[in-house]
Design a protein around this motif. Sequence first.
Motif, PDB file in Angstrom:
ATOM      1  N   ALA A  68     124.182  77.246  65.001  1.00  0.00           N
ATOM      2  CA  ALA A  68     124.348  75.825  64.750  1.00  0.00           C
ATOM      3  C   ALA A  68     125.635  74.935  64.918  1.00  0.00           C
ATOM      4  CB  ALA A  68     124.209  75.533  63.240  1.00  0.00           C
ATOM      5  N   ALA A  69     126.978  75.893  65.515  1.00  0.00           N
ATOM      6  CA  ALA A  69     128.032  75.659  66.178  1.00  0.00           C
ATOM      7  C   ALA A  69     127.161  74.663  67.188  1.00  0.00           C
ATOM      8  CB  ALA A  69     128.934  76.440  66.262  1.00  0.00           C
ATOM      9  N   VAL A  70     126.987  75.725  67.662  1.00  0.00           N
ATOM     10  CA  VAL A  70     126.148  75.365  69.450  1.00  0.00           C
ATOM     11  C   VAL A  70     125.454  73.766  69.743  1.00  0.00           C
ATOM     12  CG1 VAL A  70     124.234  75.716  71.236  1.00  0.00           C
ATOM     13  CG2 VAL A  70     126.417  77.775  70.704  1.00  0.00           C
ATOM     14  N   ALA A  71     124.631  73.808  68.184  1.00  0.00           N
ATOM     15  CA  ALA A  71     123.740  73.105  68.318  1.00  0.00           C
ATOM     16  C   ALA A  71     124.658  72.160  67.885  1.00  0.00           C
ATOM     17  CB  ALA A  71     123.054  72.898  67.034  1.00  0.00           C
ATOM     18  N   VAL A  72     125.695  71.510  67.567  1.00  0.00           N
ATOM     19  CA  VAL A  72     126.909  70.179  67.229  1.00  0.00           C
ATOM     20  C   VAL A  72     126.908  70.180  68.234  1.00  0.00           C
ATOM     21  CG1 VAL A  72     129.296  69.730  65.568  1.00  0.00           C
ATOM     22  CG2 VAL A  72     127.881  71.609  64.944  1.00  0.00           C
ATOM     23  N   PHE A  73     127.667  70.633  69.660  1.00  0.00           N
ATOM     24  CA  PHE A  73     128.021  69.806  70.670  1.00  0.00           C
ATOM     25  C   PHE A  73     126.829  69.776  71.554  1.00  0.00           C
ATOM     26  CE2 PHE A  73     128.226  73.339  73.301  1.00  0.00           C
ATOM     27  CZ  PHE A  73     128.173  74.617  72.361  1.00  0.00           C
ATOM     28  N   LEU A  74     125.764  70.077  71.332  1.00  0.00           N
ATOM     29  CA  LEU A  74     124.680  70.136  72.016  1.00  0.00           C
ATOM     30  C   LEU A  74     124.067  68.752  71.694  1.00  0.00           C
ATOM     31  CD1 LEU A  74     122.878  73.363  73.206  1.00  0.00           C
ATOM     32  CD2 LEU A  74     124.384  72.022  73.998  1.00  0.00           C
ATOM     33  N   THR A  75     123.988  68.164  70.453  1.00  0.00           N
ATOM     34  CA  THR A  75     123.063  66.852  70.015  1.00  0.00           C
ATOM     35  C   THR A  75     123.988  65.462  70.623  1.00  0.00           C
ATOM     36  OG1 THR A  75     121.919  66.197  68.030  1.00  0.00           O
ATOM     37  CG2 THR A  75     124.085  66.962  67.828  1.00  0.00           C
ATOM     38  N   ARG A  76     123.093  65.413  70.125  1.00  0.00           N
ATOM     39  CA  ARG A  76     123.457  63.694  71.343  1.00  0.00           C
ATOM     40  C   ARG A  76     124.150  62.714  69.726  1.00  0.00           C
ATOM     41  NH1 ARG A  76     122.423  62.490  76.626  1.00  0.00           N
ATOM     42  NH2 ARG A  76     122.534  64.628  77.064  1.00  0.00           N
ATOM     43  N   ASN A  77     123.597  62.874  69.017  1.00  0.00           N
ATOM     44  CA  ASN A  77     123.750  62.184  67.672  1.00  0.00           C
ATOM     45  C   ASN A  77     124.705  62.484  66.855  1.00  0.00           C
ATOM     46  OD1 ASN A  77     123.576  60.291  65.450  1.00  0.00           O
ATOM     47  ND2 ASN A  77     121.425  60.093  65.329  1.00  0.00           N
ATOM     48  N   LEU A  78     126.282  61.957  66.555  1.00  0.00           N
ATOM     49  CA  LEU A  78     127.187  62.385  66.019  1.00  0.00           C
ATOM     50  C   LEU A  78     126.751  62.408  64.568  1.00  0.00           C
ATOM     51  CD1 LEU A  78     130.457  60.386  66.239  1.00  0.00           C
ATOM     52  CD2 LEU A  78     129.920  62.858  66.340  1.00  0.00           C
ATOM     53  N   LEU A  79     125.560  62.238  63.885  1.00  0.00           N
ATOM     54  CA  LEU A  79     124.936  62.528  62.231  1.00  0.00           C
ATOM     55  C   LEU A  79     124.723  63.818  62.424  1.00  0.00           C
ATOM     56  CD1 LEU A  79     124.187  59.213  60.236  1.00  0.00           C
ATOM     57  CD2 LEU A  79     126.236  60.854  59.909  1.00  0.00           C
ATOM     58  N   HIS A  80     123.864  63.305  63.598  1.00  0.00           N
ATOM     59  CA  HIS A  80     122.961  65.437  63.039  1.00  0.00           C
ATOM     60  C   HIS A  80     123.996  66.198  63.853  1.00  0.00           C
ATOM     61  CE1 HIS A  80     119.273  63.519  64.979  1.00  0.00           C
ATOM     62  NE2 HIS A  80     119.384  62.391  63.834  1.00  0.00           N
ATOM     63  N   ALA A  81     124.992  65.583  64.731  1.00  0.00           N
ATOM     64  CA  ALA A  81     126.109  67.311  64.436  1.00  0.00           C
ATOM     65  C   ALA A  81     126.874  67.540  63.440  1.00  0.00           C
ATOM     66  CB  ALA A  81     127.425  66.699  65.225  1.00  0.00           C
ATOM     67  N   VAL A  82     126.900  66.477  62.554  1.00  0.00           N
ATOM     68  CA  VAL A  82     127.512  66.252  60.872  1.00  0.00           C
ATOM     69  C   VAL A  82     126.756  67.436  60.321  1.00  0.00           C
ATOM     70  CG1 VAL A  82     128.158  65.993  58.739  1.00  0.00           C
ATOM     71  CG2 VAL A  82     128.806  64.185  60.970  1.00  0.00           C
ATOM     72  N   ILE A  83     125.415  67.189  60.691  1.00  0.00           N
ATOM     73  CA  ILE A  83     124.071  68.025  59.560  1.00  0.00           C
ATOM     74  C   ILE A  83     124.639  69.600  59.929  1.00  0.00           C
ATOM     75  CG2 ILE A  83     121.863  68.422  58.986  1.00  0.00           C
ATOM     76  CD1 ILE A  83     122.729  65.806  57.489  1.00  0.00           C
ATOM     77  N   PHE A  84     124.041  69.334  61.406  1.00  0.00           N
ATOM     78  CA  PHE A  84     124.942  70.820  61.901  1.00  0.00           C
ATOM     79  C   PHE A  84     126.307  71.886  61.342  1.00  0.00           C
ATOM     80  CE2 PHE A  84     120.976  71.457  63.135  1.00  0.00           C
ATOM     81  CZ  PHE A  84     120.300  70.436  64.843  1.00  0.00           C
ATOM     82  N   VAL A  85     127.500  70.800  61.304  1.00  0.00           N
ATOM     83  CA  VAL A  85     128.332  70.979  60.639  1.00  0.00           C
ATOM     84  C   VAL A  85     128.103  71.815  59.623  1.00  0.00           C
ATOM     85  CG1 VAL A  85     130.835  70.512  60.260  1.00  0.00           C
ATOM     86  CG2 VAL A  85     130.060  69.978  62.649  1.00  0.00           C
ATOM     87  N   ILE A  86     127.665  71.377  58.590  1.00  0.00           N
ATOM     88  CA  ILE A  86     127.203  72.125  57.516  1.00  0.00           C
ATOM     89  C   ILE A  86     126.415  72.702  56.963  1.00  0.00           C
ATOM     90  CG2 ILE A  86     126.673  70.814  55.646  1.00  0.00           C
ATOM     91  CD1 ILE A  86     126.399  68.599  56.472  1.00  0.00           C
ATOM     92  N   LEU A  87     125.708  72.785  58.083  1.00  0.00           N
ATOM     93  CA  LEU A  87     124.962  74.551  58.647  1.00  0.00           C
ATOM     94  C   LEU A  87     125.984  75.519  58.845  1.00  0.00           C
ATOM     95  CD1 LEU A  87     121.938  75.081  57.423  1.00  0.00           C
ATOM     96  CD2 LEU A  87     121.272  75.176  60.657  1.00  0.00           C
ATOM     97  N   ALA A  88     127.042  75.287  59.567  1.00  0.00           N
ATOM     98  CA  ALA A  88     127.408  76.571  60.063  1.00  0.00           C
ATOM     99  C   ALA A  88     128.616  76.445  59.022  1.00  0.00           C
ATOM    100  CB  ALA A  88     128.215  75.591  61.132  1.00  0.00           C
ATOM    101  N   PHE A  89     128.993  75.961  58.460  1.00  0.00           N
ATOM    102  CA  PHE A  89     129.910  75.373  56.976  1.00  0.00           C
ATOM    103  C   PHE A  89     129.284  76.856  55.773  1.00  0.00           C
ATOM    104  CE2 PHE A  89     132.849  73.402  58.386  1.00  0.00           C
ATOM    105  CZ  PHE A  89     133.591  72.597  58.389  1.00  0.00           C
ATOM    106  N   ILE A  90     127.608  76.855  55.554  1.00  0.00           N
ATOM    107  CA  ILE A  90     127.251  77.612  54.923  1.00  0.00           C
ATOM    108  C   ILE A  90     126.800  79.353  54.961  1.00  0.00           C
ATOM    109  CG2 ILE A  90     125.013  77.746  53.337  1.00  0.00           C
ATOM    110  CD1 ILE A  90     124.716  74.579  53.452  1.00  0.00           C
ATOM    111  N   GLY A  91     126.688  79.234  56.336  1.00  0.00           N
ATOM    112  CA  GLY A  91     126.554  80.450  57.260  1.00  0.00           C
ATOM    113  C   GLY A  91     127.969  81.329  56.612  1.00  0.00           C
ATOM    114  N   MET A  92     129.067  80.377  57.506  1.00  0.00           N
ATOM    115  CA  MET A  92     130.119  81.335  56.722  1.00  0.00           C
ATOM    116  C   MET A  92     130.873  81.378  55.933  1.00  0.00           C
ATOM    117  SD  MET A  92     133.084  79.384  59.702  1.00  0.00           S
ATOM    118  CE  MET A  92     132.879  78.202  59.153  1.00  0.00           C
ATOM    119  N   ALA A  93     129.697  80.194  55.460  1.00  0.00           N
ATOM    120  CA  ALA A  93     129.969  81.165  53.559  1.00  0.00           C
ATOM    121  C   ALA A  93     129.447  82.402  53.034  1.00  0.00           C
ATOM    122  CB  ALA A  93     129.302  80.140  52.237  1.00  0.00           C
ATOM    123  N   GLY A  94     128.146  82.032  53.609  1.00  0.00           N
ATOM    124  CA  GLY A  94     127.591  83.697  53.733  1.00  0.00           C
ATOM    125  C   GLY A  94     127.817  85.051  54.004  1.00  0.00           C
ATOM    126  N   LEU A  95     128.925  84.699  55.551  1.00  0.00           N
ATOM    127  CA  LEU A  95     129.402  86.405  56.541  1.00  0.00           C
ATOM    128  C   LEU A  95     130.419  86.178  55.337  1.00  0.00           C
ATOM    129  CD1 LEU A  95     129.992  84.291  59.783  1.00  0.00           C
ATOM    130  CD2 LEU A  95     128.400  86.639  59.126  1.00  0.00           C
TER     131      LEU A  95
END
Lengths: 170, 471, 367
Positions: free
Chosen positions: A20-47
Amino acid sequence: MTSIGITIAFYALSGLSIGAAVAVFLTRNLLHAVIFVILAFIGMAGLFVTLSADFLAVSQVMIYAGAISVLLVFAVMLTPYASRDNGNSLFAPVGVLVGLGFAALIGFVATQVAWPVFSGSDLEAQNFTGTVRTIGGALLGGYALPFELASVLLLAALVGAIALVREDER
Amino acid sequence: MSAALDPIRTRRPQGDLALVVSLFAVILLIGGAAGVGYLVLSGSLDGRWYDFRDLGVGMAHLAEWLDEQNASQPAATRALLGDHWMSYLTTAVIGGIGILSFVGGVLLILIWVERRLIARIQVRRGPNRLGPYGLLQPLADAIKLIQKEVLIPEGADRFLFFLPPILVFIPGLLVWGPVPWAPNMAYLDLNVGVLYLIAISSLATVAIFIAGWSSNNHYALLGAMRTVAMMISYEIPLGMALISVVLLAGSMQLSEIVRWQAQHYAWMAFLIPFSLFTFFFSSTAELNRTPNDIAEAESEIVAGFHTEYSGMKFGLFYAVELGNAVAVAAFVTAFFLGGWSLFGLEAFIPGYIIFATKVAAGYFVLVWLRGTLPRFRLDQLMAFAWKYLIPITIAHTTLVAAEVTAMGALALPGIVELGTVALVNIAFTVWVMRRWARFLGYRPETERVMQPKLTTQVGGLHAAERMRGAS
Amino acid sequence: MTTASEPYVLNIGPQHPSTHGVFRLRVVMDGERIQDIDMVVGYLHRSMEKLAEERTFTQNIPFTDRTDYLAAMSNNLGYCLAVERLAGVEVPERASFLRVIFAELQRLASHSMANGTFINDAGAWQTPLMYMFREREKILDLFEMTCGARLTTNYMRIGGVSFDPPPEFYPAVEALVAELPDRIAEYTELLVDNEILIARARGVGIISAADAINGSITGPMLRASGVPWDLRKADPYCAYDKFDFEIPVGHNGDCYDRFMVRLEEMRQSVRIIRQALDGLPSGPHKTEIPLALRPAPGEAYARVEGPRGELGFYVVSDGGPAPARFHIRAPSLINLSLLRQMAVGTSLPDAIVALGSTDIVVGEIDR
């Protein structure tokens, strides 16, 4: 990390977070980046859950995925030209340099600090029920001053935000 | 009265058959209750796997048996997979299937329940065409929504448009995890259950905002912004109301909270009624239900954030809203109404039946509010949350914390302690709510209902001024 | 550092759950505050006034049903009064009393709907509307019993009414009039003290008495602003001067006052119907007029106090069987002109509530 379940969970969640973190800076659309950031947050919560840090995990979801993501979406929404193609920004080389610097710093900290390790059987031996009491005791006991300072800082930020968006009284 | 003025009469089923069937059912019920009472009193049910009062006991026996089976596996498998993998897997799958089927069933039935209840409150009948008493209506609704054309508005971001229904459904399913149905029946009995609930319900906020933003529609964006503002404002009183519960019970684990209420024979609703009110009211704001449903105020912004959603996507939003309403009723039951306990009767009646009855009562109150009250305006809502609820909640939490400390320091008998706590809290609630409202400018006597003046003299502007001067 | 915001245009389009018909509002908003309102009418224009010039005077009565389709009886009455004035036709006394009964029944039905939809706009999901529709259903059944139609009644004729009510009408209307005061008391008890309704409607959409008179507002809106003006008392028509009733006058001119005025008018209507039923004279129910009435050339204007305000009919005759000019003074259109003043500066929910309290019917606005 003794059981296979936790090992599988660790690899899966790490893959999710890093992907998800890699997708954040690979995606072109900022809002998509925000979605991937949320996914990264949830992944970290799992960790955090795999480390038996229950309070931290739930706080991570509540604060980051629940509230800060709303803040990020608002910020992106109020930014002009947020939907433009961000691939050709002039700041790309600077970003890469800063990213490498951060990676070096975090790598140094992760490898050189002596992290104390408690395995599952150690926790069971101590009748460990949860982190809430420990964190609560620390926040209001030994770390009371930073806690209060942090709340004053938050109050200052709140007042500043309201002062910024207040309309002039006509 | 002539027949022209009577409403259309529908035919009732045959009276005799209904009488016989109901007599039979009553006899069966009494017989069953007597049998159960005998079994319980003779103690032949405690701890057995067939103790139907608490399905968790049966599951515990199953887990033990599976662990025994596990011990006879070859050593290599045990070293790789651990000593409990069979019981974990089986209990997890069974519990998951249980929750999924429960939530799915509830979502289907709820559409029927809600529509019939609201119709009855509105002096009409509700759906009664499809199937007996309209019971097939939710199925028909689901089929209708599934077969609709998938419409994506031009200019909407496809990825962001498809995401919100999923993002909203996941929390709707996850919140059912910690709910304690019986002393041993909680699927996801977390140590931080309360915090988990608040966290999961805050995930819906970003989903709603993305739904509004990605629709490329003014109405949707307006609705989404209103919703987000309202939801984040009311998360604070929601959490703080639960802090009082946690303080009194001493744990964030939902089954512990219910156990505390069962042990002390005291429901939190009697001890901290203000928290019950705050939690309930904030939940209606979180759920976007009347009186706090400006997010989908049909008369103003058509449908708010889900204006552009059609077909099953809209069906998901709608179903999840109803499902969340039942989830809120379940939380109110677990936190404030004693959960599966009923002052000792839970030895005879299965805990999950008591729990389900209370959940139904809570849901009925939610539907009742929806059918009766008009809605607040957004600025009135926000003012109520920030200026009224939050200060009083903070004061109330401080008071409860002081009471808990006092109860810990003094060692009085339970009923004296809890009785005092209840009285002090009720007095505090009533007094502070009135004083604070007055302080904020609520003057009911100046805003009293002013009936129109009746006159028989007509006139123009001067007559109007004379009448105003005379009043 | 200041932040700037741009106003945007919200189109509350012709199809919308709360515009009471096909009516378009273009609202220029800055955040949640309304800066300007632009009203676009005409979606329901059916050119009634032009079509009426091709038809005889009696054939035009169904047209008047369909202007204000929620108050058909009042429309019929106004038009018939105008033509009777033009042609000099006398109306028998029984017909006058019957006209009064039906006009007041229509006022009850219309106010039930107006108050119900007003609270619907304030957010109560149709519950008060459904309650108020119980009475409206009974009234519409009475209409159907008498003239065959529930909504577009076409009941009044030039010279009287078209049918004498059948024998089963009288016990039915007596029963209705007997139970209505209890029903209105029920609505009063449920709604008048409701905190949320007071919070939504008190202080919203205030029009002062001077503004109302300057803007030619009539009807419950004018009375709610404090001006005691009712055509039934000021310029009595039919048999209204024989009845004893009062007109309610409000205090502030906000939406809550309009709601209360309409509720009180329902009570007064029940009084009038009671008195009219008690004093109903016998006799013919209409005067015979020629099939193609040719009034002498001239013009006439008659006005009635419709549920929405002063409903006026201006008829010009040039000696032929059809009117040379036929114009309807629609109260909804003129009442609506003050919406900008009520709504600018407030927020969107307030504007919707104010629009609901003006009680417009788009058929009347667009004709």
